[in-house]
Design a protein around this motif. Structure first.
Motif, PDB file in Angstrom:
ATOM      1  N   GLY A   1       3.244   1.985   2.396  1.00 31.47           N
ATOM      2  CA  GLY A   1       3.946   3.251   2.265  1.00 31.47           C
ATOM      3  C   GLY A   1       5.302   3.132   1.605  1.00 31.47           C
ATOM      4  N   ILE A   2       5.808   1.899   1.439  1.00 29.86           N
ATOM      5  CA  ILE A   2       7.090   1.731   0.738  1.00 29.86           C
ATOM      6  C   ILE A   2       6.907   1.684  -0.776  1.00 29.86           C
ATOM      7  N   ILE A   3       5.659   1.655  -1.241  1.00 37.59           N
ATOM      8  CA  ILE A   3       5.401   1.659  -2.688  1.00 37.59           C
ATOM      9  C   ILE A   3       5.787   3.034  -3.244  1.00 37.59           C
ATOM     10  N   LYS A   4       6.683   3.037  -4.215  1.00 38.32           N
ATOM     11  CA  LYS A   4       7.215   4.292  -4.767  1.00 38.32           C
ATOM     12  C   LYS A   4       6.759   4.501  -6.210  1.00 38.32           C
ATOM     13  N   ARG A   5       6.822   5.730  -6.635  1.00 39.73           N
ATOM     14  CA  ARG A   5       6.397   6.081  -7.990  1.00 39.73           C
ATOM     15  C   ARG A   5       7.240   5.346  -9.026  1.00 39.73           C
ATOM     16  N   ASN A   6       6.566   4.650  -9.930  1.00 36.05           N
ATOM     17  CA  ASN A   6       7.186   3.941 -11.062  1.00 36.05           C
ATOM     18  C   ASN A   6       8.111   2.792 -10.655  1.00 36.05           C
ATOM     19  N   ILE A   7       8.018   2.346  -9.402  1.00 36.69           N
ATOM     20  CA  ILE A   7       8.844   1.226  -8.925  1.00 36.69           C
ATOM     21  C   ILE A   7       7.941   0.006  -8.733  1.00 36.69           C
ATOM     22  N   PRO A   8       8.261  -1.137  -9.380  1.00 39.98           N
ATOM     23  CA  PRO A   8       7.403  -2.323  -9.246  1.00 39.98           C
ATOM     24  C   PRO A   8       7.331  -2.810  -7.803  1.00 39.98           C
ATOM     25  N   VAL A   9       6.171  -3.328  -7.435  1.00 39.49           N
ATOM     26  CA  VAL A   9       5.997  -3.875  -6.089  1.00 39.49           C
ATOM     27  C   VAL A   9       5.503  -5.309  -6.183  1.00 39.49           C
ATOM     28  N   VAL A  10       6.124  -6.186  -5.414  1.00 40.30           N
ATOM     29  CA  VAL A  10       5.732  -7.596  -5.327  1.00 40.30           C
ATOM     30  C   VAL A  10       5.024  -7.809  -3.993  1.00 40.30           C
ATOM     31  N   ILE A  11       3.799  -8.316  -4.046  1.00 43.61           N
ATOM     32  CA  ILE A  11       3.043  -8.670  -2.838  1.00 43.61           C
ATOM     33  C   ILE A  11       3.127 -10.189  -2.679  1.00 43.61           C
ATOM     34  N   GLY A  12       3.567 -10.648  -1.517  1.00 45.93           N
ATOM     35  CA  GLY A  12       3.777 -12.079  -1.326  1.00 45.93           C
ATOM     36  C   GLY A  12       2.493 -12.880  -1.264  1.00 45.93           C
ATOM     37  N   GLU A  13       1.514 -12.398  -0.516  1.00 44.86           N
ATOM     38  CA  GLU A  13       0.275 -13.157  -0.308  1.00 44.86           C
ATOM     39  C   GLU A  13      -0.946 -12.320  -0.668  1.00 44.86           C
ATOM     40  N   THR A  14      -1.836 -12.924  -1.428  1.00 39.84           N
ATOM     41  CA  THR A  14      -3.106 -12.283  -1.746  1.00 39.84           C
ATOM     42  C   THR A  14      -4.051 -12.447  -0.559  1.00 39.84           C
ATOM     43  N   GLN A  15      -4.425 -11.346   0.055  1.00 34.85           N
ATOM     44  CA  GLN A  15      -5.346 -11.365   1.188  1.00 34.85           C
ATOM     45  C   GLN A  15      -6.537 -10.465   0.843  1.00 34.85           C
ATOM     46  N   GLU A  16      -7.726 -11.004   0.992  1.00 30.43           N
ATOM     47  CA  GLU A  16      -8.943 -10.308   0.564  1.00 30.43           C
ATOM     48  C   GLU A  16      -9.031  -8.893   1.128  1.00 30.43           C
ATOM     49  N   GLU A  17      -8.631  -8.725   2.403  1.00 25.85           N
ATOM     50  CA  GLU A  17      -8.796  -7.427   3.059  1.00 25.85           C
ATOM     51  C   GLU A  17      -7.810  -6.370   2.549  1.00 25.85           C
ATOM     52  N   THR A  18      -6.693  -6.825   1.961  1.00 24.87           N
ATOM     53  CA  THR A  18      -5.622  -5.877   1.642  1.00 24.87           C
ATOM     54  C   THR A  18      -5.404  -5.653   0.152  1.00 24.87           C
ATOM     55  N   VAL A  19      -5.976  -6.483  -0.693  1.00 27.86           N
ATOM     56  CA  VAL A  19      -5.750  -6.378  -2.144  1.00 27.86           C
ATOM     57  C   VAL A  19      -6.066  -4.982  -2.663  1.00 27.86           C
ATOM     58  N   SER A  20      -7.239  -4.458  -2.310  1.00 29.04           N
ATOM     59  CA  SER A  20      -7.654  -3.159  -2.844  1.00 29.04           C
ATOM     60  C   SER A  20      -6.760  -2.034  -2.329  1.00 29.04           C
ATOM     61  N   VAL A  21      -6.273  -2.162  -1.088  1.00 27.28           N
ATOM     62  CA  VAL A  21      -5.376  -1.145  -0.524  1.00 27.28           C
ATOM     63  C   VAL A  21      -4.096  -1.070  -1.345  1.00 27.28           C
ATOM     64  N   PHE A  22      -3.513  -2.231  -1.618  1.00 28.28           N
ATOM     65  CA  PHE A  22      -2.257  -2.252  -2.374  1.00 28.28           C
ATOM     66  C   PHE A  22      -2.455  -1.826  -3.829  1.00 28.28           C
ATOM     67  N   LYS A  23      -3.540  -2.272  -4.422  1.00 30.41           N
ATOM     68  CA  LYS A  23      -3.803  -1.896  -5.819  1.00 30.41           C
ATOM     69  C   LYS A  23      -4.012  -0.391  -5.948  1.00 30.41           C
ATOM     70  N   ASP A  24      -4.696   0.180  -4.970  1.00 27.31           N
ATOM     71  CA  ASP A  24      -4.946   1.625  -4.995  1.00 27.31           C
ATOM     72  C   ASP A  24      -3.644   2.414  -4.839  1.00 27.31           C
ATOM     73  N   LEU A  25      -2.780   1.980  -3.897  1.00 30.50           N
ATOM     74  CA  LEU A  25      -1.497   2.650  -3.694  1.00 30.50           C
ATOM     75  C   LEU A  25      -0.603   2.513  -4.927  1.00 30.50           C
ATOM     76  N   ALA A  26      -0.626   1.335  -5.542  1.00 28.56           N
ATOM     77  CA  ALA A  26       0.179   1.116  -6.744  1.00 28.56           C
ATOM     78  C   ALA A  26      -0.313   1.983  -7.895  1.00 28.56           C
ATOM     79  N   SER A  27      -1.637   2.071  -8.029  1.00 28.29           N
ATOM     80  CA  SER A  27      -2.222   2.886  -9.095  1.00 28.29           C
ATOM     81  C   SER A  27      -1.855   4.361  -8.933  1.00 28.29           C
ATOM     82  N   LYS A  28      -1.953   4.859  -7.694  1.00 34.56           N
ATOM     83  CA  LYS A  28      -1.622   6.264  -7.433  1.00 34.56           C
ATOM     84  C   LYS A  28      -0.154   6.570  -7.721  1.00 34.56           C
TER      85      LYS A  28
END
Length: 405
Positions: A187-214
């Motif tokens: 929920g801290i991912i903001k419009r047009n603001i880059p986000v750095v994810i520290g660890e790639t975790q199989e269960e969460t990758v798609s969640v973060f990618k979807d939020l970033a895309s939106k």
């Protein structure tokens, strides 16, 4: 009110998650927005970095602040919880906010806080933002308190958002799956603001990618990008993941125009404790026998800590241990070794789990030890009983660590 009077009022009159638990959790940002408007939106007067995650967000915040400080910036740092003094939560270039500012801020706004039933965390966030605005910081590193989406800090528009990792913690608020928790932290991912994810975790990758895309937000996974590593004065082996996250966050800041050299990065990582005053992360508090305290308290954090204990060279292991009473011990108890002597204690807060209850639960899993009246008594007993070649770990809860450092 004196400084102590002010703290007593803050802690006793208003809900505080660390002490009370679930009753302090807010379901939306309405109170924070009301407060920000009342204070004339101080969060808009400085640049910021927003950091969330289950583990490592505190260490990452401090390392990042240290690097920016070495680069010559005036850096605000907001973190929680504190270990010894409330003022640890609000710093500029490592210096804690003055007692005078804390007292004056509460005195000036106390009626507003009471009328609007603001929580401890809400007014503390307001205090930090007001302080950073008045002191004209160049940038502030803001650590999320709990979750992300509904956290009081989530009214800022940062230069970069950072999410360290996702684990099963605070499930009563954030959800019972990694995907659900990732959505809250994301929920801290903001419009047009880059986000750095520290660890790639199989269960969460798609969640973060979807939020970033939106949000049309650039997303980078630090552990996939960073190859060249640097040393830090934070000694836990688990810090390597946080260091990669910091390096990638600095890269994103440089794209935004921040001037941070490789020398600043190296020096900042090596001087984190000196520059920021960070405590309780694999902190050595005695040499012979070696005694280490660590604030790791959920499954992921404790896994890292116990793995590092396993790599230590010792004759016998002593563990001083205490928890809060809403901790799901069944989710972590298998991490603790049976070949250890346990010193069960209760952290001195209302939420502390009674030591005799802790002993009974651990005894049921063949983990043996005695009960002590306080954290200090447990630690002193461990020091007396331990051979010079033994190893002592103190942890289980931030509040246990706070009582012995």
């Amino acid at each position: 009110m004196t400084y102590q009077d002010t703290l007593d009022w803050m802690f006793s009159q208003l809900p505080m998650y660390q002490r009370q638990g679930k009753s302090a959790f807010r379901k939306d940002l309405s109170n924070t927005l009301i407060l920000a408007d009342y204070l004339n939106n101080p969060e808009r007067n400085f640049k910021s970095i927003h950091i969330a995650g289950t583990n490592g967000k505190g260490s990452t915040s401090h390392m990042l602040a240290s690097v920016l400080q070495e680069a010559g910036y005036r850096v605000g740092l907001y973190t929680s919880p504190h270990l010894k003094d409330f003022r640890e939560r609000i710093r500029i270039n490592g210096h804690v906010v003055s007692k005078q500012f804390v007292t004056a801020f509460i005195k000036q706004n106390k009626t507003f806080f009471e009328v609007n039933s603001l929580s401890f965390f809400e007014m503390t966030v307001g205090m930090a933002f007001e302080y950073f605005s008045i002191e004209k910081v160049d940038i502030a590193v803001i650590e999320v308190g709990l979750g992300g989406r509904l956290d009081s800090t989530n009214i800022i528009i940062p230069e970069v958002s950072v999410i360290t990792n996702i684990g099963l913690d605070h499930t009563q608020f954030l959800g019972n799956s990694l995907e659900a928790i990732a959505f809250e932290k994301g929920g801290i991912i903001k419009r047009n603001i880059p986000v750095v994810i520290g660890e790639t975790q199989e269960e969460t990758v798609s969640v973060f990618k979807d939020l970033a895309s939106k949000n049309n937000a650039k997303i980078v996974f630090a552990d996939q990008e960073i190859i060249k590593m640097y040393d830090s004065d934070l000694l836990g082996t688990y810090q390597s993941k946080n260091i990669k996250t910091v390096i990638q966050a600095v890269k994103e800041l440089k794209i935004k125009g921040f001037k941070v050299s490789e020398r600043h990065l190296k020096k900042g990582l090596l001087k984190t404790v000196e520059n920021t005053g960070l405590l309780g992360r694999w902190q050595v508090i005695n040499e012979s026998p070696k005694a280490v305290c660590d604030t790791g308290h959920n499954r992921e954090g404790l896994s890292y800590v116990m793995n590092q204990v396993h790599n230590e060279n010792y004759k016998a292991l002593h563990i001083v241990l205490g928890f809060v009473n809403d901790k799901d011990l069944s989710s972590i108890i298998d991490l603790f070794p049976k070949k250890a002597t346990y010193y069960f204690c209760k952290p001195n807060i209302p939420r502390g789990l009674k030591a005799d209850v802790l002993k009974r639960i651990f005894n049921g899993h063949r983990l043996k030890g005695d009960v002590y009246d306080s954290v200090t008594e447990a630690y002193m007993s461990a020091l007396r009983k331990a051979d010079l070649n033994d190893f002592i770990l103190i942890g289980g809860s931030t509040f246990v660590v706070a009582e012995i450092i």
